[in-house]
Enzyme design. Structure first.
Site, short mmCIF file in Angstrom:
data_model
loop_
_atom_site.label_atom_id
_atom_site.label_comp_id
_atom_site.label_asym_id
_atom_site.label_seq_id
_atom_site.Cartn_x
_atom_site.Cartn_y
_atom_site.Cartn_z
N GLU A 59 0.83 -1.21 0.00
CA GLU A 59 0.00 0.00 0.00
C GLU A 59 0.86 1.26 0.00
OE1 GLU A 59 -2.02 -3.01 2.86
OE2 GLU A 59 -0.01 -2.58 2.07
N CYS A 86 -2.23 -3.96 7.31
CA CYS A 86 -1.87 -4.10 8.72
C CYS A 86 -2.40 -2.92 9.53
CB CYS A 86 -0.34 -4.21 8.86
SG CYS A 86 0.57 -2.76 8.29
#
Length: 315
Positions: A59, A86
Site C-alpha cells: 500500500e 496491517c
C-alpha cells in the site's frame, strides 16, 4: 468496476516479492479511479508491491507511485490489496492509518491476514473510519499465493511439500541403488522449487547412502536450509522446532519411509510426483498418495510427467 480484474493485477504484482518479501507475505496493491465525471474508463493511478522485508508495504508503494497531479483523485479511488492492510506498528507504520489519511473511499481486500496482530483489525479500523470495505475477492487465489505464510501463522508449522521421482512402473530406486530419474528440465524445476522454499529435508538413510547436496545449482536463488531426519528426534518435535526457527516452508525429498511418516502424521500440504518413462521391474516402491489428495495440475517434458497435488479443500 471489475473487482476481479484489479485483484488479479494485485496478484501479478505481489508475485514479484517471492524472494525479497520473506518472511513477510507477498502483497500487491492497485489504486483505481472509476469512470465518471468526464472519465470514460477506469484509470489506474498507482501500483505497488511489498519488495523487501523491513521496507514499505504494498500500500505504501502504491501511494508513493501516484503522480502529484493525480493526488486529488485519491478521494475518488478504490484501493485493491491482495491481503488485509496491517493495523499495528512493526518495522513500518500501520498501512490502515495511511489509507485513512489518504482519503480513499473504498478498499477491496483479497483475504484476511491470519497474523495475530492483524486478523481483521485492519479491516475493522478502515470501516470505523467510514471507508467501504469489500473482503474476499479472488480469496482462494490470494490465499494460495501466500499459502506458506498463512499455514505458518494459522497452523503453527511450516507449509510442507512432499516430492519424489519414480519410474513408470512405480519404483523410486533399483534394489537400494539410487536412480537418475529426473532429466535436465525436471532438475531445473526441482532447483526452482528449492529456491522458493525455506528448508529441505531427507531421511538419515538417504543422507548416508546418497549424500545429496540439496542446494540450488540449476536456478537462481538461495539454497534452502538442509535438514536430516534422525530416529532420535521425533517428527512432531522437529516440526515444532522449525516453527520456532521461523521456517515457513519445508520440502521433503526423503525415501519411502520418510514420506510415509509425514503422511501418517498428516503433515503435508502439497505433493509433487515426477514419473519418468523408464522401468526397473523391482526395487523400493514409491509412496502411496494419501486420501484427500487431488491433482491440481500436471506438466510434461520429454516423456516425463509431473503431477502437482494438494489437499482437496485447496484444489
Amino acid at each position: 468496476m471489475n473487482d476481479k480484474l484489479y485483484m488479479r493485477r494485485c496478484l501479478q504484482l505481489a508475485a514479484n516479492g517471492l524472494h525479497g518479501a520473506r518472511p513477510n507475505p507477498m502483497v500487491g496493491a492497485v489504486l483505481v479511479v472509476p469512470a465518471g465525471d468526464g472519465r470514460q474508463h477506469d484509470r489506474i493511478i498507482g501500483e505497488g508491491y511489498h519488495v523487501r522485508c523491513g521496507e514499505g508495504h504494498a500500500e505504501v508503494n502504491a501511494f508513493a507511485s501516484v503522480r502529484p497531479e493525480d493526488e486529488p483523485l485519491l478521494a475518488l479511488a478504490t484501493l485493491y490489496v491482495s491481503l488485509e492492510p496491517c493495523a499495528h506498528y512493526g518495522k513500518t507504520p500501520p498501512c490502515a492509518d495511511l489509507i485513512i489519511a489518504k482519503g480513499v473511499r473504498r478498499v477491496v481486500v483479497g483475504c484476511v491476514d491470519p497474523f495475530a496482530l492483524v486478523q481483521g483489525r485492519g479491516i475493522d479500523k478502515l470501516r470505523k473510519a467510514g471507508i467501504d470495505v469489500t473482503v474476499g475477492v479472488l480469496e482462494q487465489e490470494c490465499r494460495w499465493l501466500n499459502r506458506r505464510f498463512l499455514t505458518y501463522h494459522a497452523l503453527h508449522r511450516p507449509y510442507i511439500i512432499l516430492k519424489w521421482a519414480q519410474t513408470a512402473d512405480g519404483f523410486i530406486d533399483d534394489h537400494g541403488h539410487a536412480l537418475q530419474i529426473s532429466n535436465d528440465y525436471s532438475q531445473m524445476l526441482v532447483h526452482q522449487l528449492r529456491a522458493e522454499e525455506d528448508a529441505i529435508l531427507v531421511g538419515h538413510t538417504t543422507d548416508v547412502r546418497e549424500h545429496p547436496l540439496l542446494t540450488v545449482r540449476h536456478w537462481h536463488g538461495p539454497s534452502p536450509k538442509r535438514i536430516v531426519l534422525t530416529h532420535d528426534r521425533p517428527l512432531k518435535q522437529l516440526i515444532a522446532d522449525l516453527y520456532q526457527q521461523g521456517i515457513q516452508s519445508l520440502i521433503v525429498e526423503g525415501g519411502r519411509l520418510t514420506h510415509e511418516s509425514f503422511m501418517a502424521a498428516g503433515l503435508w500440504d502439497e505433493i509433487r510426483i515426477e514419473t519418468a518413462p523408464v522401468t526397473v521391474g523391482d526395487g523400493t516402491r514409491a509412496p502411496q498418495v494419501p486420501p484427500g489428495a487431488c491433482v491440481c495440475r500436471s506438466a510434461g517434458c520429454q516423456g516425463h510427467q509431473i503431477l502437482y497435488l494438494s489437499r482437496s479443500e485447496t484444489c
